[in-house]
Motif scaffolding. Structure first.
Motif, short mmCIF file in Angstrom:
data_model
loop_
_atom_site.label_atom_id
_atom_site.label_comp_id
_atom_site.label_asym_id
_atom_site.label_seq_id
_atom_site.Cartn_x
_atom_site.Cartn_y
_atom_site.Cartn_z
N ARG A 40 45.39 32.54 42.79
CA ARG A 40 45.87 33.36 43.91
C ARG A 40 44.65 33.87 44.66
O ARG A 40 43.76 34.49 44.09
N PHE A 41 44.61 33.58 45.97
CA PHE A 41 43.56 34.10 46.84
C PHE A 41 44.13 35.28 47.60
O PHE A 41 45.14 35.16 48.28
N GLY A 42 43.46 36.42 47.48
CA GLY A 42 43.85 37.60 48.23
C GLY A 42 43.02 37.71 49.49
O GLY A 42 41.84 37.35 49.50
N LEU A 43 43.64 38.18 50.53
CA LEU A 43 42.97 38.40 51.82
C LEU A 43 43.07 39.89 52.15
O LEU A 43 44.04 40.34 52.76
N PRO A 44 42.08 40.68 51.68
CA PRO A 44 42.17 42.13 51.83
C PRO A 44 42.37 42.63 53.26
O PRO A 44 43.03 43.64 53.47
N ALA A 45 41.81 41.95 54.23
CA ALA A 45 41.92 42.41 55.62
C ALA A 45 43.36 42.45 56.11
O ALA A 45 43.70 43.26 56.97
N THR A 46 44.20 41.58 55.55
CA THR A 46 45.60 41.52 56.00
C THR A 46 46.59 41.88 54.89
O THR A 46 47.80 41.82 55.10
N ASN A 47 46.07 42.21 53.71
CA ASN A 47 46.91 42.48 52.53
C ASN A 47 47.82 41.32 52.19
O ASN A 47 48.91 41.51 51.65
N ARG A 97 46.21 23.07 49.23
CA ARG A 97 44.94 23.13 49.95
C ARG A 97 44.85 24.45 50.70
O ARG A 97 45.85 24.94 51.23
N LEU A 98 43.63 24.99 50.76
CA LEU A 98 43.37 26.21 51.52
C LEU A 98 42.10 26.02 52.32
O LEU A 98 41.11 25.50 51.79
N GLU A 99 42.13 26.41 53.58
CA GLU A 99 40.95 26.38 54.43
C GLU A 99 40.55 27.81 54.75
O GLU A 99 41.37 28.59 55.24
N LEU A 100 39.31 28.16 54.44
CA LEU A 100 38.80 29.50 54.70
C LEU A 100 37.64 29.42 55.68
O LEU A 100 36.58 28.90 55.35
N PRO A 101 37.82 29.94 56.89
CA PRO A 101 36.71 29.97 57.83
C PRO A 101 35.60 30.90 57.34
O PRO A 101 35.84 31.85 56.59
N ALA A 102 34.39 30.62 57.75
CA ALA A 102 33.24 31.46 57.41
C ALA A 102 33.55 32.91 57.74
O ALA A 102 34.19 33.21 58.76
N GLY A 103 33.11 33.82 56.87
CA GLY A 103 33.29 35.23 57.11
C GLY A 103 34.62 35.80 56.67
O GLY A 103 34.85 37.00 56.80
N THR A 104 35.53 34.96 56.15
CA THR A 104 36.84 35.44 55.69
C THR A 104 36.67 36.11 54.32
O THR A 104 36.34 35.45 53.34
N THR A 105 36.90 37.40 54.26
CA THR A 105 36.82 38.11 52.98
C THR A 105 38.03 37.73 52.13
O THR A 105 39.16 37.75 52.61
N HIS A 106 37.75 37.35 50.89
CA HIS A 106 38.80 36.93 49.97
C HIS A 106 38.42 37.28 48.54
O HIS A 106 37.25 37.43 48.22
N ASP A 107 39.43 37.42 47.70
CA ASP A 107 39.23 37.56 46.27
C ASP A 107 40.09 36.50 45.60
O ASP A 107 40.79 35.76 46.29
N ALA A 108 40.01 36.41 44.28
CA ALA A 108 40.80 35.38 43.61
C ALA A 108 41.14 35.81 42.20
O ALA A 108 40.35 36.49 41.54
N LEU A 109 42.32 35.37 41.75
CA LEU A 109 42.77 35.58 40.38
C LEU A 109 43.32 34.25 39.88
O LEU A 109 44.25 33.69 40.46
N VAL A 110 42.74 33.75 38.78
CA VAL A 110 43.16 32.47 38.20
C VAL A 110 44.44 32.68 37.40
O VAL A 110 44.60 33.69 36.71
N GLY A 111 45.34 31.71 37.48
CA GLY A 111 46.62 31.77 36.79
C GLY A 111 46.52 31.60 35.28
O GLY A 111 45.43 31.37 34.73
#
Length: 104
Positions: free
Chosen positions: A46-53, A63-77
């Motif tokens: 699970r990728f979290g995107l704190p800026a948008t909750n 597949r996930l595409e993350l542009p440069a500068g995108t703040t994200h966290d992650a939790l493995v299943g």
């Protein structure tokens, strides 16, 4: 499927590298100075995107595409995760064939 996923990424001009984590592993919120394309080979994350909750759940084939500068966290299943990841110069995702996150 894993070989097929790597082939598909290479067909898009990407150079994927593999990584894996165990169940419950976490990545604190961070950002990268490069565009990133991630494809899950097996397991889930699970990728979290704190800026948008928002949170994006990925499973095998997603597949996930993350542009440069995108703040994200992650939790493995609970079964761990193995992914393919490609890094691109900032702004490069605009030149890729756009696909929404999720199964492709």
């Amino acid at each position: 499927m894993p070989g097929d996923l790597a082939r598909r990424l290479r067909e898009q001009g990407l150079e994927p590298a593999g990584w894996a984590n165990g169940p419950g592993d976490r990545y604190a919120a961070h950002a990268h100075g490069y565009d990133k394309v991630i494809v899950v080979e097996h397991g889930s994350i699970r990728f979290g995107l704190p800026a948008t909750n928002d949170a994006i759940d990925l499973e095998a084939g997603d597949r996930l595409e993350l542009p440069a500068g995108t703040t994200h966290d992650a939790l493995v299943g609970s079964d761990g995760v193995a992914c393919l990841e490609a890094h691109l110069p900032p702004g490069s995702l605009a030149g890729l064939e756009r696909r929404p996150s999720g199964t492709w």
